[in-house]
Design an enzyme around this catalytic site. Structure first.
Site, PDB file in Angstrom:
ATOM      1  N   GLU A 113       0.569  -1.020  -0.676  1.00  0.00           N
ATOM      2  CA  GLU A 113      -0.513   0.119  -0.296  1.00  0.00           C
ATOM      3  C   GLU A 113       0.873   1.230   0.180  1.00  0.00           C
ATOM      4  O   GLU A 113       1.933   0.769  -0.102  1.00  0.00           O
ATOM      5  CB  GLU A 113      -0.908  -0.229   0.834  1.00  0.00           C
ATOM      6  N   HIS A 230      -8.971  10.122   3.185  1.00  0.00           N
ATOM      7  CA  HIS A 230      -8.628   9.492   2.252  1.00  0.00           C
ATOM      8  C   HIS A 230      -8.888   9.996   0.748  1.00  0.00           C
ATOM      9  O   HIS A 230      -9.669  10.563   0.601  1.00  0.00           O
ATOM     10  CB  HIS A 230      -9.675   7.758   2.828  1.00  0.00           C
ATOM     11  N   ARG A 276      -1.127   9.705   1.135  1.00  0.00           N
ATOM     12  CA  ARG A 276      -2.090   9.432   1.225  1.00  0.00           C
ATOM     13  C   ARG A 276      -2.809  10.790   1.229  1.00  0.00           C
ATOM     14  O   ARG A 276      -3.225  11.354  -0.100  1.00  0.00           O
ATOM     15  CB  ARG A 276      -3.026   9.018   3.009  1.00  0.00           C
ATOM     16  N   HIS A 335     -11.669  10.748   7.412  1.00  0.00           N
ATOM     17  CA  HIS A 335     -11.694   8.761   6.729  1.00  0.00           C
ATOM     18  C   HIS A 335     -10.363   7.884   8.304  1.00  0.00           C
ATOM     19  O   HIS A 335     -11.629   7.273   8.952  1.00  0.00           O
ATOM     20  CB  HIS A 335     -10.627   8.155   5.770  1.00  0.00           C
ATOM     21  N   ARG A 370      -0.952   9.013   9.077  1.00  0.00           N
ATOM     22  CA  ARG A 370      -1.025   7.455   9.417  1.00  0.00           C
ATOM     23  C   ARG A 370      -0.717   6.683   8.457  1.00  0.00           C
ATOM     24  O   ARG A 370      -0.845   6.623   7.140  1.00  0.00           O
ATOM     25  CB  ARG A 370      -2.277   7.378   9.685  1.00  0.00           C
TER      26      ARG A 370
HETATM   27  C1  SIN Z   1      -7.850   1.571   2.712  1.00  0.00           C
HETATM   28  O1  SIN Z   1      -7.926   0.063   2.013  1.00  0.00           O
HETATM   29  O2  SIN Z   1      -7.204   2.529   1.808  1.00  0.00           O
HETATM   30  C2  SIN Z   1      -7.701   1.837   4.343  1.00  0.00           C
HETATM   31  C3  SIN Z   1      -7.015   1.836   5.007  1.00  0.00           C
HETATM   32  C4  SIN Z   1      -6.292   2.620   5.762  1.00  0.00           C
HETATM   33  O3  SIN Z   1      -7.787   3.148   5.798  1.00  0.00           O
HETATM   34  O4  SIN Z   1      -5.164   2.257   6.409  1.00  0.00           O
END
Ligand code: SIN
Length: 510
Positions: A113, A230, A276, A335, A370
């Protein structure tokens, strides 16, 4: 419901249930808004849990990524501690029956990620990690004789004695009456604050209650201005907005404008895998310029969508968008709240008798931004530590503890608050918008009285106004550069307004 308890856990998301299970055999009571799994944001987590589990990864690398993503204000001790504890907590969840995805040779399948240097996100059936974890924990809780679970209950305020010690909560049960639940130790695991924003991926009931209750009782609150937006909530006009997990970008999905032009590399060298906050601002800018923003998963996921990302697929199809053949319209959404009730390394707040865990806490793990999939990790790591601390502890008796009943914010005021927080305390902020919002919040408080959503929103806005710089999720168009890598700490002042400082109080001796 009323009566004396030993350990009282407020909230039945991942933090609350994992903590309750880890306390065995010590008795505890969990109060929850709704039946298990129905009001907890944890169950909606699509990504999974980050932990250094592969042969070429290690906790130092995970901690370094956490610190780098956190925009200069992650507490390195906390980052290292959660990274070191991560693999053991994933093994705990496996032992509790969580069916994390495996590779054909039986190893855990780990995903990449954004802002992680290694694939390290343990997932379940693509995007079902939160649901699967919460189902496994709910089964374990039902079978655990030491846990009393009471649902349909909302904590309204913390009970406090004359010395300041917390002795339980004033709570509203199904009858609608406020009742005292006394406890030797109270642990707030009550989730985040997304419901204070018009566009959120959180349950609407997540309205920063833990922060408001603890602040009113005099606890230290940390970093409330740091809200994580998010980047890719699915923009189909739903409240709450469904999420298109970041793992889609990890698989190679592209962010494009309405003409199909991929735009992320114009904003950041890591393109779709930028941190993010950077991706959220890029999407915000494209939308503000009228070009729109869409997640194009056709090449990266295509026909595998239904089995690899069933939740996202279902949300898109329910709005008439087939993500196998069409890009998904996306918008940033509130988020995760990095800010919360200040906690030390053992989940202790600054008030005797009160601990905090999960999104309600601000441990220093997330800083200004985060790292993806670190929230479930932080929740279970701190839950285990709180359980270890309390399991055999001799806890003080609650004294004569009382609380004032807060007012419920009328629905029209809540709607107005959510709109103002979205537009003025959102992805881009400035003094004029924050100042107007603060005036509105103060007026609303005079008119309505002390309410939890107004209090937490005011802390976010006051801290955002005071931070005259940009850092992580907090971007000021009037102060676009980063200046002071300091955390913010606030507590209730004698005149009812918050007192702000930047120095973290000393940790109590072990
Ligand atoms: C996501 O799946 O994009 C969210 C994961 C997260 O907020 O850590």
């Amino acid at each position: 419901m009323t009566g004396n308890r030993d350990i009282l856990i407020v909230g039945a998301g991942l933090a609350g249930l994992f903590l309750a299970l880890k306390l065995a055999p010590r008795r505890c009571t969990v109060i929850a808004l709704a039946p298990l799994g129905q009001a907890a944001a944890s169950a909606w987590a699509q990504g999974g849990m980050a932990a250094a589990l592969s042969a070429d990864d290690n906790p130092e690398l995970h901690a370094a990524d956490t610190i780098a993503a956190g925009a200069g204000i992650v507490d390195p001790v906390v980052a290292q501690m959660i990274a070191e504890n991560g693999p053991a907590r994933v093994r705990d969840l496996l032992a509790m029956g969580v069916p994390f995805d495996r590779t054909p040779n039986g190893d855990l399948a780990l995903s990449l990620e954004a802002a992680h240097s290694h694939p390290r996100v343990a997932r379940v059936a693509g995007d079902l990690a939160g649901k699967a974890i919460m189902e496994a924990l709910a089964l374990a809780v039902a079978a655990a004789g030491h846990i009393e679970l009471i649902d349909g209950v909302r904590a309204l305020a913390l009970l406090q004695d004359a010395s300041g010690r917390i002795g339980g909560v004033l709570a509203q049960g199904p009858s609608g009456d406020a009742e005292e639940i006394y406890a030797r130790e109270t642990i707030l695991c009550a989730g985040g604050s997304g419901g204070l924003y018009a566009i959120t991926t959180n349950p609407k009931s997540s309205q920063g209650d833990a922060i408001a209750m603890a602040y009113r009782a005099g606890a230290l609150v940390a970093d409330p201005e740091f809200v994580q937006f998010h980047p890719t909530a699915i923009d189909i006009g739903r409240d709450p907005a469904p999420l298109a997990t970041e793992a889609l970008r990890g698989e190679g999905a592209k962010l494009v404008d309405r003409n199909g032009r991929a735009f992320m590399c114009d904003y950041h060298p890591d393109c779709e895998l930028a941190p993010r906050d950077e991706v959220a601002r890029a999407i915000h800018a494209e939308r503000a310029a009228g070009r729109g923003a869409f997640l194009d998963c056709r090449a990266a996921v295509g026909d595998h969508f239904p089995e690899h990302f069933p939740t996202v697929f279902g949300a898109c199809m329910s709005a008439g968008i087939d993500p196998r053949t069409a890009p998904i319209p996306v918008a940033p959404a509130m988020h995760y709240h990095m800010g919360g009730v200040a906690s030390d390394l053992w989940g202790r707040t600054t008030l005797e008798g009160l601990s905090v865990c999960g999104e309600s806490a601000s441990t220093g793990a997330h800083g200004g931004n985060r790292l993806a999939s670190n929230s479930l990790l932080e929740a279970v790591v701190f839950a285990e530590r709180i359980a270890r601390r309390l399991k055999d502890a001799t806890l003080g008796e609650p004294g004569t503890a009382t609380a004032d009943t807060p007012v419920e914010l009328p629905a029209e005021d809540l709607n107005e608050l959510r709109k103002r927080m979205h537009s003025e305390a959102g992805v881009i902020r400035n003094a004029a918008g924050l100042g107007m919002t603060l005036d509105w919040l103060r007026d609303a408080r005079k008119r309505v009285g002390w309410s939890r959503p107004l209090a937490t929103a005011q802390l976010i806005v006051e801290a955002a106004l005071a931070r005259k710089e940009s850092r992580g999720g907090h971007f000021r168009s009037d102060y676009p550069t980063s200046i002071a890598p300091e955390r913010t700490f606030l507590r209730l002042g004698p005149d009812g307004a918050p007192i702000t400082s930047h120095a973290k109080p000393e940790e109590p001796a072990e």
